[in-house]
Design a protein around this motif. Structure first.
Motif, PDB file in Angstrom:
ATOM      1  N   VAL A 119       1.569  -0.522   2.667  1.00 22.45           N
ATOM      2  CA  VAL A 119       1.090  -1.913   2.683  1.00 22.45           C
ATOM      3  C   VAL A 119       0.597  -2.384   1.319  1.00 22.45           C
ATOM      4  N   ALA A 120       0.759  -1.573   0.284  1.00 25.69           N
ATOM      5  CA  ALA A 120       0.283  -1.938  -1.048  1.00 25.69           C
ATOM      6  C   ALA A 120       1.034  -3.152  -1.574  1.00 25.69           C
ATOM      7  N   GLU A 121       0.279  -4.053  -2.224  1.00 21.23           N
ATOM      8  CA  GLU A 121       0.844  -5.272  -2.795  1.00 21.23           C
ATOM      9  C   GLU A 121       0.696  -5.252  -4.305  1.00 21.23           C
ATOM     10  N   SER A 122       1.571  -5.966  -4.969  1.00 18.25           N
ATOM     11  CA  SER A 122       1.556  -6.061  -6.417  1.00 18.25           C
ATOM     12  C   SER A 122       0.333  -6.852  -6.875  1.00 18.25           C
ATOM     13  N   VAL A 123      -0.402  -6.314  -7.850  1.00 15.99           N
ATOM     14  CA  VAL A 123      -1.593  -6.971  -8.392  1.00 15.99           C
ATOM     15  C   VAL A 123      -1.602  -6.812  -9.909  1.00 15.99           C
ATOM     16  N   HIS A 124      -2.449  -7.598 -10.570  1.00  7.15           N
ATOM     17  CA  HIS A 124      -2.626  -7.490 -12.013  1.00  7.15           C
ATOM     18  C   HIS A 124      -3.592  -6.348 -12.311  1.00  7.15           C
ATOM     19  N   LEU A 125      -3.399  -5.679 -13.427  1.00  2.96           N
ATOM     20  CA  LEU A 125      -4.255  -4.552 -13.808  1.00  2.96           C
ATOM     21  C   LEU A 125      -5.723  -4.965 -13.857  1.00  2.96           C
ATOM     22  N   GLY A 126      -6.005  -6.155 -14.340  1.00  2.00           N
ATOM     23  CA  GLY A 126      -7.382  -6.619 -14.445  1.00  2.00           C
ATOM     24  C   GLY A 126      -8.053  -6.857 -13.106  1.00  2.00           C
ATOM     25  N   ALA A 127      -7.287  -6.989 -12.035  1.00  2.00           N
ATOM     26  CA  ALA A 127      -7.851  -7.251 -10.714  1.00  2.00           C
ATOM     27  C   ALA A 127      -8.183  -5.964  -9.957  1.00  2.00           C
ATOM     28  N   LEU A 128      -7.758  -4.821 -10.454  1.00  2.00           N
ATOM     29  CA  LEU A 128      -7.957  -3.566  -9.724  1.00  2.00           C
ATOM     30  C   LEU A 128      -9.435  -3.252  -9.478  1.00  2.00           C
TER      31      LEU A 128
END
Length: 114
Positions: A56-65
């Motif tokens: 269920v993992a979704e694509s995110v920006h590195l800064g949002a982790l």
């Protein structure tokens, strides 16, 4: 890096575990950025995915982790999946008339507060 992190291991404080996970991710990103990019590339760009499980993992920006990890910890989650893959990238030239306006983000900016 493709890894499922446990937030509530037996005998460890969840806040310390979360800080250790963030530290591990920072170390990985720094290590990847130190590598010399292939010829024709200027820097390393990161493709990131985050979720409760790999499926269920979704694509995110590195800064949002960091904020996403804090959200899972605040919601009393027990684990989460993080995938960070480095890929070579090139800086794009600015279009005409953009001199002095907003610049591209610095490649060292990973969104983690030090």
């Amino acid at each position: 890096m493709k890894k499922t992190f446990q937030l509530r291991p037996e005998g460890k404080h969840p806040d310390r575990v979360l800080e250790a996970i963030k530290h591990e991710i920072r170390k990985y990103v720094q290590r990847e950025r130190r590598r010399v990019p292939p010829k024709g590339s200027d820097y390393w760009e990161f493709d990131c995915r985050f979720g409760a499980t790999e499926e269920v993992a979704e694509s995110v920006h590195l800064g949002a982790l960091a904020k996403l990890m804090d959200g899972v910890a605040a919601a009393e989650g027990t684990k989460f999946y993080v995938e960070i893959l480095a890929k070579p990238a090139q800086f794009k030239p600015r279009p005409e008339g953009m001199v002095g306006e907003r610049r591209a983000p610095h490649p060292e900016d990973d969104g983690f507060d030090d």
